[in-house]
Design a protein around this motif. Sequence first.
Motif, short mmCIF file in Angstrom:
data_model
loop_
_atom_site.label_atom_id
_atom_site.label_comp_id
_atom_site.label_asym_id
_atom_site.label_seq_id
_atom_site.Cartn_x
_atom_site.Cartn_y
_atom_site.Cartn_z
N ILE A 117 1.02 -1.16 0.09
CA ILE A 117 0.11 0.15 0.05
C ILE A 117 0.78 1.32 0.10
CG2 ILE A 117 -1.67 1.29 1.17
CD1 ILE A 117 -2.60 -1.50 2.36
N ARG A 118 0.80 1.81 -0.88
CA ARG A 118 1.60 3.03 -1.15
C ARG A 118 0.84 4.41 -1.75
NH1 ARG A 118 5.84 -0.36 -3.78
NH2 ARG A 118 5.07 0.49 -5.70
N SER A 119 -0.48 4.23 -1.85
CA SER A 119 -1.17 5.28 -2.35
C SER A 119 -0.87 6.07 -3.63
CB SER A 119 -1.58 6.12 -1.21
OG SER A 119 -2.22 5.50 -0.18
N ASP A 120 -0.55 5.18 -4.68
CA ASP A 120 0.04 5.87 -5.73
C ASP A 120 -0.65 5.07 -6.93
OD1 ASP A 120 1.62 3.82 -6.69
OD2 ASP A 120 3.42 4.56 -5.55
N ARG A 121 -0.61 5.81 -8.20
CA ARG A 121 -1.41 5.24 -9.32
C ARG A 121 -0.82 3.91 -9.74
NH1 ARG A 121 -4.47 5.78 -13.75
NH2 ARG A 121 -3.53 5.69 -15.77
N LEU A 122 0.38 3.58 -9.59
CA LEU A 122 0.94 2.27 -10.04
C LEU A 122 0.41 1.11 -8.96
CD1 LEU A 122 4.48 3.31 -11.39
CD2 LEU A 122 2.67 2.49 -12.69
N THR A 123 0.45 1.50 -7.79
CA THR A 123 0.07 0.30 -6.99
C THR A 123 -1.63 0.25 -6.95
OG1 THR A 123 -0.06 1.90 -5.05
CG2 THR A 123 1.91 0.44 -5.28
N GLY A 124 -2.17 1.23 -7.11
CA GLY A 124 -3.69 0.91 -7.43
C GLY A 124 -4.04 0.31 -8.78
N LEU A 125 -3.27 0.36 -9.88
CA LEU A 125 -3.50 -0.27 -11.01
C LEU A 125 -3.09 -1.64 -10.72
CD1 LEU A 125 -2.14 2.26 -13.72
CD2 LEU A 125 -4.55 1.57 -13.20
N ALA A 126 -2.00 -2.08 -10.10
CA ALA A 126 -1.54 -3.26 -9.70
C ALA A 126 -2.66 -3.86 -8.92
CB ALA A 126 -0.43 -3.44 -8.95
N GLN A 127 -3.12 -3.33 -8.07
CA GLN A 127 -4.17 -3.94 -6.89
C GLN A 127 -5.60 -4.16 -8.11
OE1 GLN A 127 -3.11 -5.05 -4.17
NE2 GLN A 127 -5.20 -6.24 -4.03
N LEU A 128 -5.88 -3.30 -8.83
CA LEU A 128 -6.96 -3.41 -9.77
C LEU A 128 -6.87 -4.75 -10.39
CD1 LEU A 128 -9.73 -2.51 -10.93
CD2 LEU A 128 -8.42 -1.22 -12.44
N ALA A 129 -5.62 -5.00 -10.89
CA ALA A 129 -5.26 -6.24 -11.62
C ALA A 129 -5.48 -7.45 -10.90
CB ALA A 129 -3.63 -6.26 -12.23
N LYS A 130 -5.36 -7.39 -9.68
CA LYS A 130 -5.45 -8.47 -8.82
C LYS A 130 -6.98 -8.75 -8.49
CE LYS A 130 -3.00 -10.77 -6.64
NZ LYS A 130 -2.46 -12.22 -7.07
N VAL A 131 -7.67 -7.77 -8.46
CA VAL A 131 -9.07 -7.77 -8.25
C VAL A 131 -9.87 -8.53 -9.44
CG1 VAL A 131 -11.41 -6.34 -8.05
CG2 VAL A 131 -9.49 -5.71 -6.83
N THR A 132 -9.26 -8.22 -10.60
CA THR A 132 -9.83 -8.72 -12.04
C THR A 132 -9.44 -10.19 -11.69
OG1 THR A 132 -9.60 -6.45 -12.82
CG2 THR A 132 -9.81 -8.43 -14.64
N GLU A 133 -8.11 -10.58 -11.73
CA GLU A 133 -7.68 -11.81 -11.48
C GLU A 133 -8.50 -12.67 -10.65
OE1 GLU A 133 -3.84 -14.33 -9.48
OE2 GLU A 133 -3.64 -12.28 -10.53
N GLU A 134 -8.83 -12.30 -9.45
CA GLU A 134 -9.70 -12.87 -8.54
C GLU A 134 -11.08 -13.14 -9.01
OE1 GLU A 134 -8.57 -14.66 -6.34
OE2 GLU A 134 -6.31 -13.69 -6.25
N LEU A 135 -11.55 -12.31 -10.02
CA LEU A 135 -13.00 -12.27 -10.35
C LEU A 135 -13.06 -13.40 -11.40
CD1 LEU A 135 -14.03 -8.39 -11.12
CD2 LEU A 135 -14.98 -10.23 -9.57
#
Length: 180
Positions: A94-112
């Motif tokens: 968790i670093r509250s920047d655009r890149l980590t948010g995009l990486a985490q969004l990719a993880k959400v999508t993977e889990e879906l």
Amino acid sequence: MNRLRQVRKQKEITIKEVAEDTGISENLIGKYEREERELRRETWIKLADYYCVPVAYLMGLPDGLVQHINKTQAMTFEELHEAVIQWANDRNMIRSDRLTGLAQLAKVTEELGEISAGINKNDEDKAKDSLGDIMVTLIILAQDLNFDLLDCLNSAYNVIKDRKGKTINGVFVKETDLHK
């Protein structure tokens, strides 16, 4: 930081022995120990069972949290939420920047995708595990974006609570979409 290498060495077991006994490749075990690859829930459980230690301990959760989990065997949603955030912070996720948010969004999508596979194959355990993983990824994503997940849920509920429509084949369709 996980305790995979520490526990293995304390038990005086080689990576080769772990691989032979668990069916996990030596290469993967090495990557897991160096935290170059994230373990799936099933793998955490398999290795914790193999080493005869709690999963939370093996994952490297803070000792107080491990003791709390072991004592209560169940945590409230709020406690789990905080534990997930602490776990992610401990791993610099968790670093509250655009890149980590995009990486985490990719993880959400993977889990879906994984929950979809679990539901389509009638694999209740996979679907349940994937749903939990989705919640973990959403908690971390919300933290990345500086959102309070409960506020997000409240906002969404306030939008849908008075919504009119019709359920068709188990899916709710908004009234405005029924007339298109």
